[in-house]
Design a protein around this motif. Structure first.
Motif, mmCIF file in Angstrom:
data_model
loop_
_atom_site.group_PDB
_atom_site.id
_atom_site.type_symbol
_atom_site.label_atom_id
_atom_site.label_comp_id
_atom_site.label_asym_id
_atom_site.label_seq_id
_atom_site.Cartn_x
_atom_site.Cartn_y
_atom_site.Cartn_z
ATOM 1 N N LEU A 1 -24.738 23.269 -12.522
ATOM 2 C CA LEU A 1 -24.596 23.627 -11.117
ATOM 3 C C LEU A 1 -23.309 24.425 -10.927
ATOM 4 O O LEU A 1 -22.327 24.208 -11.634
ATOM 5 N N GLY A 2 -23.328 25.307 -9.959
ATOM 6 C CA GLY A 2 -22.130 26.036 -9.566
ATOM 7 C C GLY A 2 -22.382 26.719 -8.240
ATOM 8 O O GLY A 2 -23.159 27.673 -8.161
ATOM 9 N N TYR A 3 -21.790 26.205 -7.156
ATOM 10 C CA TYR A 3 -22.121 26.752 -5.838
ATOM 11 C C TYR A 3 -20.990 26.541 -4.852
ATOM 12 O O TYR A 3 -20.062 25.749 -5.075
ATOM 13 N N ILE A 4 -21.078 27.268 -3.744
ATOM 14 C CA ILE A 4 -20.219 27.087 -2.577
ATOM 15 C C ILE A 4 -21.133 26.867 -1.383
ATOM 16 O O ILE A 4 -22.127 27.587 -1.202
ATOM 17 N N GLY A 5 -20.818 25.851 -0.567
ATOM 18 C CA GLY A 5 -21.625 25.541 0.601
ATOM 19 C C GLY A 5 -20.779 25.392 1.853
ATOM 20 O O GLY A 5 -19.578 25.114 1.781
ATOM 21 N N VAL A 6 -21.409 25.592 2.985
ATOM 22 C CA VAL A 6 -20.779 25.361 4.290
ATOM 23 C C VAL A 6 -21.749 24.542 5.128
ATOM 24 O O VAL A 6 -22.933 24.880 5.226
ATOM 25 N N THR A 7 -21.231 23.459 5.728
ATOM 26 C CA THR A 7 -22.072 22.507 6.463
ATOM 27 C C THR A 7 -21.530 22.284 7.873
ATOM 28 O O THR A 7 -20.310 22.222 8.073
ATOM 29 N N HIS A 8 -22.437 22.160 8.831
ATOM 30 C CA HIS A 8 -22.091 21.830 10.216
ATOM 31 C C HIS A 8 -23.076 20.792 10.716
ATOM 32 O O HIS A 8 -24.266 20.838 10.395
ATOM 33 N N ASP A 9 -22.599 19.826 11.491
ATOM 34 C CA ASP A 9 -23.458 18.741 11.972
ATOM 35 C C ASP A 9 -24.673 19.252 12.730
ATOM 36 O O ASP A 9 -25.759 18.679 12.629
ATOM 37 N N ASP A 10 -24.525 20.323 13.487
ATOM 38 C CA ASP A 10 -25.627 20.842 14.302
ATOM 39 C C ASP A 10 -26.310 22.050 13.682
ATOM 40 O O ASP A 10 -27.533 22.202 13.786
ATOM 41 N N PHE A 11 -25.540 22.925 13.043
ATOM 42 C CA PHE A 11 -26.074 24.200 12.571
ATOM 43 C C PHE A 11 -26.675 24.116 11.175
ATOM 44 O O PHE A 11 -27.315 25.066 10.731
ATOM 45 N N GLY A 12 -26.486 22.996 10.470
ATOM 46 C CA GLY A 12 -27.099 22.826 9.162
ATOM 47 C C GLY A 12 -26.183 23.184 8.015
ATOM 48 O O GLY A 12 -24.960 23.227 8.156
ATOM 49 N N ARG A 13 -26.791 23.482 6.880
ATOM 50 C CA ARG A 13 -26.041 23.695 5.639
ATOM 51 C C ARG A 13 -26.553 24.927 4.905
ATOM 52 O O ARG A 13 -27.771 25.085 4.710
ATOM 53 N N ALA A 14 -25.631 25.801 4.492
ATOM 54 C CA ALA A 14 -25.953 26.985 3.704
ATOM 55 C C ALA A 14 -25.213 26.894 2.371
ATOM 56 O O ALA A 14 -24.056 26.487 2.327
ATOM 57 N N VAL A 15 -25.902 27.273 1.292
ATOM 58 C CA VAL A 15 -25.338 27.171 -0.056
ATOM 59 C C VAL A 15 -25.680 28.428 -0.835
ATOM 60 O O VAL A 15 -26.791 28.958 -0.730
#
Length: 345
Positions: free
Chosen positions: A96-110
């Motif tokens: 695995l090798g990734y960067i993600g951004v998460t928000h309680d309402d807007f979801g998660r992008a990786v």
């Protein structure tokens, strides 16, 4: 978005028998942790003969998180498979090798090599340490059925009540892997109380192992009850595939380059974990071919009886015996057993 799902996504792998990590740093909204596991087991072939000492998918990972403010959290993970039994040049290989951004309402992008949205649906039976879900790992990096290489994904989980939520995911992979074009996938489902149902679609062209260019597609349907390792757990997955499943050498497991133009794959598991942490399970897996040029019938079918026991929260013993239930392609049966220990970092 369900905060429990966010925490699992940031801190651990999407699914697995157990996830643990040691937090080394936590200050001003930044964290850094190390995790993974090492295993050693004896794998035997009752009919073919022979016993091997294997490592059962060991890995080490590093995870960092950063509070970005306004409800956003960034995370990065690197995970490598460990080759500590055979030695040689490839001591570490990327899992695995990734960067993600998460928000309680807007979801998660990786972005990066990650567990795919398709696996969120199809991987719910991939739980026991010894034997489970072989068909998901046939070129899974390029096909996005397990750990998906070079993927951009988005997920969200929307709460509709105390015991009901709907979830969805989108994934796209580039064409960096030779023999595979860019691919897309979508996953949708619902959680209600202790139940989950899901569906995923996965599609993209391939030239690897086929004549000309073919669209490799998969529809996956799944359902489960409970949580693996906590009382009763029952789950099932059924997939309908075109140019997704390969045919491997029966004795070595190596892919011989044959890809089935039409196949169905399925897995079922029932497990019960007692209060003393003893977890007993039975699972059934089969791949059925509708490709008459290779075999019109069962490629393989197998059933495994397994047990896992936590001596401590991080030290687990396991044992499994897998019965070969027959094949219309291979005449020789091959029952297998696997006994070992796993230590979680």
């Amino acid at each position: 978005m369900n905060k429990k799902i966010i925490a699992l996504a940031v801190a651990a792998a999407a699914f697995g028998t157990q996830a643990s990590a040691v937090e080394l740093y936590n200050n001003d909204g930044s964290t850094f942790s190390i995790g993974g596991h090492v295993s050693v087991s004896a794998l035997g072939n009752s009919d073919v003969g022979g016993t091997d000492i294997i490592a059962n998918s060991p890995r080490i990972n590093f995870t960092a998180t950063q509070d970005l403010g306004h409800g956003f959290t960034a995370d990065a993970r690197g995970e490598w498979a460990l080759n500590y039994l055979d030695g040689g040049e490839n001591t570490f290989t990327t899992r695995l090798g990734y960067i993600g951004v998460t928000h309680d309402d807007f979801g998660r992008a990786v972005v990066g090599t990650q567990w795919s949205p398709y696996y969120d649906v199809a991987g719910i039976t991939d739980m026991p340490i010894a034997f489970a879900n072989d068909f998901l790992y046939d070129n899974h990096g390029a096909l996005g059925t397990g750990r998906a290489e070079s993927m951009v994904s988005y997920r969200n989980d929307i709460q509709l009540g105390d015991n009901l939520s709907i979830f969805g995911g989108l994934g796209w992979q580039d064409d960096a892997t030779a023999g595979f074009d860019s691919r897309g996938q979508v996953a949708i489902g619902a959680n209600f109380a202790d139940f989950m149902v899901g569906y995923s679609y996965n599609a993209g062209d391939r030239t690897d192992g086929v004549v000309g260019t073919k669209e490799a597609t998969s529809h996956a349907l799944s359902a489960k009850y409970g949580s693996y390792g906590n009382g009763l757990y029952v789950a099932a997955v059924y997939t309908m595939n075109e140019y997704m499943n390969g045919v491997s050498n029966y004795n070595t497991g190596a892919n011989n380059g044959v890809v089935l133009d039409d196949s169905n794959a399925m897995e079922f598991i029932a497990a019960y974990a007692f209060s003393n942490s003893l977890n007993l399970s039975i699972n059934y897996e089969a791949v059925e071919s509708n490709d008459k040029s290779v075999v019109d019938g069962t490629v393989y079918s197998q059933m495994a009886f397994q047990a896992e026991y936590n001596i401590t929260p991080t030290f687990v013993t396991f044992a499994g015996y897998q019965l070969d239930l027959g094949s219309d392609l291979y005449k020789q049966e091959n029952d297998m057993w696997n006994v070992g220990v796993r230590y979680y970092l």
